[in-house]
Structure formats: structure tokens, C-alpha cells
Motif scaffolding. Sequence first.
Motif, short mmCIF file in Angstrom:
data_model
loop_
_atom_site.label_atom_id
_atom_site.label_comp_id
_atom_site.label_asym_id
_atom_site.label_seq_id
_atom_site.Cartn_x
_atom_site.Cartn_y
_atom_site.Cartn_z
N ARG A 217 -18.17 -0.04 -0.69
CA ARG A 217 -18.67 0.90 -1.70
C ARG A 217 -19.92 1.64 -1.21
NH1 ARG A 217 -17.07 -3.28 -5.59
NH2 ARG A 217 -15.23 -2.49 -6.72
N SER A 218 -20.63 1.05 -0.28
CA SER A 218 -21.84 1.69 0.22
C SER A 218 -21.57 2.58 1.43
CB SER A 218 -22.88 0.62 0.61
OG SER A 218 -22.38 -0.19 1.67
N LYS A 219 -20.31 2.62 1.88
CA LYS A 219 -19.96 3.42 3.05
C LYS A 219 -19.43 4.79 2.61
CE LYS A 219 -20.89 0.13 5.96
NZ LYS A 219 -22.01 0.25 6.93
N VAL A 220 -19.75 5.81 3.39
CA VAL A 220 -19.26 7.16 3.10
C VAL A 220 -18.45 7.65 4.30
CG1 VAL A 220 -21.16 7.73 1.55
CG2 VAL A 220 -21.39 8.19 4.00
N GLY A 221 -17.58 8.62 4.06
CA GLY A 221 -16.80 9.20 5.14
C GLY A 221 -15.68 8.31 5.63
N ILE A 222 -15.18 7.41 4.76
CA ILE A 222 -14.11 6.50 5.15
C ILE A 222 -12.98 6.58 4.12
CG2 ILE A 222 -13.43 4.09 5.52
CD1 ILE A 222 -16.22 3.46 6.44
N ASP A 223 -11.77 6.75 4.60
CA ASP A 223 -10.58 6.66 3.74
C ASP A 223 -10.07 5.22 3.81
OD1 ASP A 223 -10.53 9.34 2.94
OD2 ASP A 223 -9.51 9.94 4.77
N VAL A 224 -9.81 4.64 2.65
CA VAL A 224 -9.43 3.24 2.57
C VAL A 224 -7.97 3.10 2.14
CG1 VAL A 224 -9.91 1.01 1.50
CG2 VAL A 224 -11.80 2.59 1.99
N TYR A 225 -7.22 2.31 2.92
CA TYR A 225 -5.83 2.00 2.59
C TYR A 225 -5.64 0.49 2.69
CZ TYR A 225 -5.28 6.93 3.97
OH TYR A 225 -5.40 8.29 4.10
N ALA A 226 -4.69 -0.02 1.95
CA ALA A 226 -4.36 -1.45 2.05
C ALA A 226 -2.91 -1.66 1.66
CB ALA A 226 -5.28 -2.28 1.17
N ILE A 227 -2.36 -2.77 2.15
CA ILE A 227 -0.98 -3.12 1.81
C ILE A 227 -0.86 -4.64 1.81
CG2 ILE A 227 -0.24 -2.92 4.20
CD1 ILE A 227 2.46 -1.86 3.12
N SER A 228 -0.16 -5.17 0.81
CA SER A 228 0.07 -6.61 0.75
C SER A 228 1.58 -6.86 0.75
CB SER A 228 -0.56 -7.20 -0.51
OG SER A 228 0.06 -6.69 -1.68
N GLY A 229 1.97 -7.97 1.34
CA GLY A 229 3.39 -8.32 1.40
C GLY A 229 4.24 -7.28 2.10
N CYS A 230 3.70 -6.69 3.12
CA CYS A 230 4.40 -5.60 3.81
C CYS A 230 5.79 -6.05 4.29
CB CYS A 230 3.58 -5.11 5.00
SG CYS A 230 4.27 -3.67 5.84
N GLY A 231 6.81 -5.26 3.96
CA GLY A 231 8.16 -5.57 4.40
C GLY A 231 8.90 -6.57 3.55
N THR A 232 8.26 -7.03 2.47
CA THR A 232 8.90 -8.01 1.59
C THR A 232 9.19 -7.36 0.23
OG1 THR A 232 6.89 -8.86 0.53
CG2 THR A 232 7.46 -9.76 2.70
N SER A 233 9.87 -8.10 -0.63
CA SER A 233 10.18 -7.59 -1.97
C SER A 233 8.92 -7.48 -2.83
CB SER A 233 11.20 -8.50 -2.66
OG SER A 233 10.71 -9.84 -2.74
N ASN A 234 7.83 -8.14 -2.39
CA ASN A 234 6.57 -8.10 -3.15
C ASN A 234 5.59 -7.09 -2.58
OD1 ASN A 234 7.39 -10.27 -4.86
ND2 ASN A 234 6.87 -11.72 -3.23
N GLU A 235 6.06 -6.18 -1.75
CA GLU A 235 5.17 -5.21 -1.09
C GLU A 235 4.45 -4.33 -2.12
OE1 GLU A 235 6.52 -2.96 2.49
OE2 GLU A 235 6.25 -1.23 1.18
N ARG A 236 3.14 -4.15 -1.88
CA ARG A 236 2.32 -3.27 -2.73
C ARG A 236 1.42 -2.44 -1.82
NH1 ARG A 236 -0.77 -7.17 -6.70
NH2 ARG A 236 -1.39 -5.21 -7.71
N CYS A 237 1.42 -1.13 -2.05
CA CYS A 237 0.62 -0.22 -1.24
C CYS A 237 -0.53 0.36 -2.06
CB CYS A 237 1.48 0.93 -0.70
SG CYS A 237 2.81 0.39 0.40
N PHE A 238 -1.69 0.49 -1.43
CA PHE A 238 -2.87 1.02 -2.10
C PHE A 238 -3.49 2.10 -1.20
CE2 PHE A 238 -2.39 -3.56 -2.77
CZ PHE A 238 -2.12 -3.60 -4.13
N ARG A 239 -3.84 3.25 -1.80
CA ARG A 239 -4.31 4.37 -1.00
C ARG A 239 -5.73 4.80 -1.34
NH1 ARG A 239 1.15 4.70 -1.20
NH2 ARG A 239 2.18 5.20 0.78
N SER A 240 -6.46 3.92 -1.95
CA SER A 240 -7.89 4.16 -2.20
C SER A 240 -8.56 2.84 -2.51
CB SER A 240 -8.08 5.13 -3.38
OG SER A 240 -7.74 4.49 -4.61
N LEU A 241 -9.86 2.81 -2.39
CA LEU A 241 -10.62 1.58 -2.65
C LEU A 241 -10.44 1.16 -4.11
CD1 LEU A 241 -12.58 -0.51 -1.44
CD2 LEU A 241 -14.47 0.95 -2.22
#
Length: 259
Positions: A217-241
Motif C-alpha cells: 500500500r505504501s508503494k507507487v508505480g506498481i501494478d499488482v496481480y495475484a492468482i490462487s489455485g492456478c490450473g485447478t477448479s478453484n482458480e481465482r484471478c485478481f488484477r489489483s491490490l
Amino acid sequence: MRKNEGLTDLVDKLVTGAINGYGMKNGALHNMNGRICGIGVGIGDPEDITLKAVKMIKESDVLVCPKEDLGECRAYQIVKQVIPEVEDMDIMPVEFEMTKDENKRIHNHRRIYETVKKLVLEGKIVSFITIGDPALYSTYSYVSDLARKDGIETHSISGITSLTACANRLGISLCEGREQLHVIPTIDDIDDALDLPGTKVIMKCGKRIKTVKEKLRSKVGIDVYAISGCGTSNERCFRSLEEIPEDEIYMMTMILKSR
């Protein structure tokens, strides 16, 4: 005469055995065709397993799975969807103890290796199936290091890594042009890592995701992405903090890209 006959018999066995892949080790006759193999099976989607990995698994005499409970072994469950007959194979489930105590880790790796070594000296092909790729933070690498020191043949088969799989699922590039790529295995020293240029990939950060989000939260100039359970039926993608939940998720990978 009996001693001479015994010696002659042994020489005959060694000569014949040399042709058939046998030799002497520590004073005992053994099959030198035995070897250890690390097989990457991807990170979840069974369609990501390579043809070479499937072929090697089928040729193996013993399959080592990195968890004692096969029902909870992600690597085994991936393989089973592609090779149903794996259930009839000789399976050796092992638990690679996750501990920060280096002495305990070394003891555990040595214990597993000594068991595998006996099988290899019997001429068996022993394969370790591992999530992702054997060359990237794989517990198999510790066993292969010990084997090579003993002169035992080892080889690895590449698998799709979490780094590339997650980036492709999210539809982003890891790096372009002269951008640097940094892989961060733990958040213990994340403060310095966040200041590195280019793209940062934080592995398995879900258990301490609140801490990671606070630092970001204190960092600037960074795009944040995350993914959990990649490739599984529980996969969830996130494209911002803001999209990333704060509930603990073990298999989460975060990708940070400098603008």
C-alpha cells in the motif's frame, strides 16, 4: 578347488553382468541401469503435462509422491487424471518436512535418499513427481544432489512452472525487452525485494497476504496481480491490490510489475 570355482563363478557373473548393465558397488553386485528422475507435472491442469513426462512415468518402476496422503498429494492427483493406471504402480509416498531447522531438513532428505538409493542399486528407475518444474524450488533437487555425489545417474523432465502459468492465466507478460525478473520465495526479506526494478514474483504468499498487502500500500508505480489455485477448479484471478482477499490461501502467487 571350491575357492577357485567360486572365484571363477564370480568373474563369469561380472563379465556377463557388465554386458547386461551390472557391476560392483561396495563389494556387492548391483544393476547399474537404475537411476533417479525428477518429473515436473505442471501446477494443476492435467492437460499441461508433457508427453515426455507421461512416457517417463509409465517407464518408472517406483513413483515417489511428495506427500504421505495421496488424496492430498496434488502432483499425484494431476498424474492420475492423465494416467489412471498409476493406481496400479509401485508408489512410495514420502513427507518432505517443511521446517526452517536446517539440520532437520538435511536429516529428512538423507533419510528419503537412502531409501531411494537401495531401490536404484537394485536396478530400479525411481521417479519423483513434482509440482511445476524440478529445477524451481523443488524438494527433488536435494535428493538428486545426494545421488550425484554417489555417482548415481539422475535426470529431470521439465514441467510448466507456476511463474509462467500464472502470468499466462492472467494474460500478462513477465518481462519484456530489458526488464528484469526477480523471484521471491519468501516474504521474510520482501522489503528490499520490493525496491528491485522490473517484475517481482512472490511465491506462496497467501498465508501472510495481509502483511504483503500492508507493505504494498505504501508503494507507487506498481501494478499488482495475484492468482490462487492456478490450473485447478478453484482458480481465482485478481488484477489489483484491492481485489486480493485477506483470507489465508496457501497456493497463491503474486506478480508485481513496475509501470
